[in-house]
Design a protein around this motif. Sequence first.
Motif, PDB file in Angstrom:
ATOM      1  N   MET A   1       0.833  -1.190   0.000  1.00 39.71           N
ATOM      2  CA  MET A   1       0.000   0.000   0.000  1.00 39.71           C
ATOM      3  C   MET A   1       0.875   1.251   0.000  1.00 39.71           C
ATOM      4  O   MET A   1       1.950   1.267   0.575  1.00 39.71           O
ATOM      5  CB  MET A   1      -0.887   0.037   1.243  1.00 39.71           C
ATOM      6  N   VAL A   2       0.363   2.269  -0.627  1.00 41.85           N
ATOM      7  CA  VAL A   2       1.014   3.569  -0.671  1.00 41.85           C
ATOM      8  C   VAL A   2       0.239   4.487   0.272  1.00 41.85           C
ATOM      9  O   VAL A   2      -0.989   4.525   0.246  1.00 41.85           O
ATOM     10  CB  VAL A   2       0.996   4.143  -2.102  1.00 41.85           C
ATOM     11  N   ILE A   3       0.962   5.195   1.112  1.00 42.54           N
ATOM     12  CA  ILE A   3       0.352   6.158   2.021  1.00 42.54           C
ATOM     13  C   ILE A   3       0.664   7.546   1.485  1.00 42.54           C
ATOM     14  O   ILE A   3       1.830   7.869   1.217  1.00 42.54           O
ATOM     15  CB  ILE A   3       0.877   5.985   3.453  1.00 42.54           C
ATOM     16  N   VAL A   4      -0.372   8.342   1.309  1.00 42.11           N
ATOM     17  CA  VAL A   4      -0.209   9.654   0.691  1.00 42.11           C
ATOM     18  C   VAL A   4      -0.913  10.708   1.528  1.00 42.11           C
ATOM     19  O   VAL A   4      -2.080  10.554   1.884  1.00 42.11           O
ATOM     20  CB  VAL A   4      -0.783   9.663  -0.743  1.00 42.11           C
ATOM     21  N   GLU A   5      -0.191  11.766   1.819  1.00 41.32           N
ATOM     22  CA  GLU A   5      -0.759  12.919   2.508  1.00 41.32           C
ATOM     23  C   GLU A   5      -0.965  14.007   1.462  1.00 41.32           C
ATOM     24  O   GLU A   5      -0.069  14.266   0.652  1.00 41.32           O
ATOM     25  CB  GLU A   5       0.202  13.410   3.583  1.00 41.32           C
ATOM     26  N   PHE A   6      -2.145  14.613   1.480  1.00 40.26           N
ATOM     27  CA  PHE A   6      -2.369  15.700   0.536  1.00 40.26           C
ATOM     28  C   PHE A   6      -3.206  16.806   1.157  1.00 40.26           C
ATOM     29  O   PHE A   6      -3.948  16.592   2.108  1.00 40.26           O
ATOM     30  CB  PHE A   6      -2.987  15.188  -0.774  1.00 40.26           C
ATOM     31  N   VAL A   7      -3.023  17.979   0.577  1.00 42.95           N
ATOM     32  CA  VAL A   7      -3.770  19.167   0.980  1.00 42.95           C
ATOM     33  C   VAL A   7      -4.236  19.847  -0.297  1.00 42.95           C
ATOM     34  O   VAL A   7      -3.427  20.117  -1.183  1.00 42.95           O
ATOM     35  CB  VAL A   7      -2.888  20.146   1.789  1.00 42.95           C
ATOM     36  N   VAL A   8      -5.525  20.080  -0.411  1.00 38.30           N
ATOM     37  CA  VAL A   8      -6.091  20.806  -1.540  1.00 38.30           C
ATOM     38  C   VAL A   8      -6.707  22.081  -0.976  1.00 38.30           C
ATOM     39  O   VAL A   8      -7.598  22.010  -0.137  1.00 38.30           O
ATOM     40  CB  VAL A   8      -7.165  19.957  -2.264  1.00 38.30           C
ATOM     41  N   VAL A   9      -6.201  23.216  -1.439  1.00 40.75           N
ATOM     42  CA  VAL A   9      -6.648  24.495  -0.886  1.00 40.75           C
ATOM     43  C   VAL A   9      -7.198  25.387  -1.994  1.00 40.75           C
ATOM     44  O   VAL A   9      -6.460  25.763  -2.907  1.00 40.75           O
ATOM     45  CB  VAL A   9      -5.483  25.224  -0.178  1.00 40.75           C
ATOM     46  N   PRO A  10      -8.478  25.730  -1.892  1.00 44.95           N
ATOM     47  CA  PRO A  10      -9.016  26.740  -2.806  1.00 44.95           C
ATOM     48  C   PRO A  10      -8.552  28.110  -2.312  1.00 44.95           C
ATOM     49  O   PRO A  10      -8.959  28.558  -1.240  1.00 44.95           O
ATOM     50  CB  PRO A  10     -10.536  26.560  -2.687  1.00 44.95           C
ATOM     51  N   LEU A  11      -7.661  28.729  -3.044  1.00 40.57           N
ATOM     52  CA  LEU A  11      -7.053  29.983  -2.603  1.00 40.57           C
ATOM     53  C   LEU A  11      -8.086  31.108  -2.564  1.00 40.57           C
ATOM     54  O   LEU A  11      -8.985  31.183  -3.391  1.00 40.57           O
ATOM     55  CB  LEU A  11      -5.892  30.357  -3.512  1.00 40.57           C
ATOM     56  N   GLY A  12      -7.959  31.947  -1.552  1.00 35.51           N
ATOM     57  CA  GLY A  12      -8.849  33.078  -1.400  1.00 35.51           C
ATOM     58  C   GLY A  12     -10.050  32.802  -0.502  1.00 35.51           C
ATOM     59  O   GLY A  12     -10.834  33.700  -0.227  1.00 35.51           O
ATOM     60  N   GLU A  13     -10.184  31.574  -0.038  1.00 37.77           N
ATOM     61  CA  GLU A  13     -11.304  31.220   0.837  1.00 37.77           C
ATOM     62  C   GLU A  13     -10.882  31.372   2.294  1.00 37.77           C
ATOM     63  O   GLU A  13      -9.779  31.009   2.663  1.00 37.77           O
ATOM     64  CB  GLU A  13     -11.747  29.779   0.579  1.00 37.77           C
ATOM     65  N   ARG A  14     -11.778  31.876   3.124  1.00 37.61           N
ATOM     66  CA  ARG A  14     -11.475  32.042   4.551  1.00 37.61           C
ATOM     67  C   ARG A  14     -11.759  30.770   5.338  1.00 37.61           C
ATOM     68  O   ARG A  14     -11.057  30.429   6.269  1.00 37.61           O
ATOM     69  CB  ARG A  14     -12.279  33.198   5.119  1.00 37.61           C
ATOM     70  N   SER A  15     -12.812  30.077   4.982  1.00 36.08           N
ATOM     71  CA  SER A  15     -13.174  28.851   5.674  1.00 36.08           C
ATOM     72  C   SER A  15     -13.108  27.690   4.687  1.00 36.08           C
ATOM     73  O   SER A  15     -13.647  27.780   3.575  1.00 36.08           O
ATOM     74  CB  SER A  15     -14.592  28.961   6.249  1.00 36.08           C
ATOM     75  N   LEU A  16     -12.445  26.635   5.093  1.00 36.32           N
ATOM     76  CA  LEU A  16     -12.233  25.511   4.183  1.00 36.32           C
ATOM     77  C   LEU A  16     -13.070  24.284   4.519  1.00 36.32           C
ATOM     78  O   LEU A  16     -13.073  23.321   3.761  1.00 36.32           O
ATOM     79  CB  LEU A  16     -10.753  25.128   4.182  1.00 36.32           C
TER      80      LEU A  16
END
Length: 100
Positions: A1-16
């Motif tokens: 198995m592959v373990i992957v950490e990711f973060v997807v950020v919509p720029l300009g948003e105050r609350s995610l």
Amino acid sequence: MVIVEFVVVPLGERSLSRYVAEVVKLLESKGVKYQLTPMSTIIEVPTVKDAFAVIEEAHELMFKLGAERVSTTIRIDDRRDKERKMEDKVKSVMEKVRGG
């Protein structure tokens, strides 16, 4: 198995949180094992190719939700000498913390 950490950020948003909730729904709909953390999402998938496919969907989902610019960060742990899972890594550390 592959373990992957990711973060997807919509720029300009105050609350995610609403965006993160939609990513979690995506992962659940695909049957992807995941761990949500305060700063990122960690997934466990068979291959790097599988990871990229689901992360690409999460990235594109941000645009479907109205984002105009998206930043995605990915970290991959791909170990091929032995099979292990997310829980195995945490367990190994905690055993050392407790002197085991």
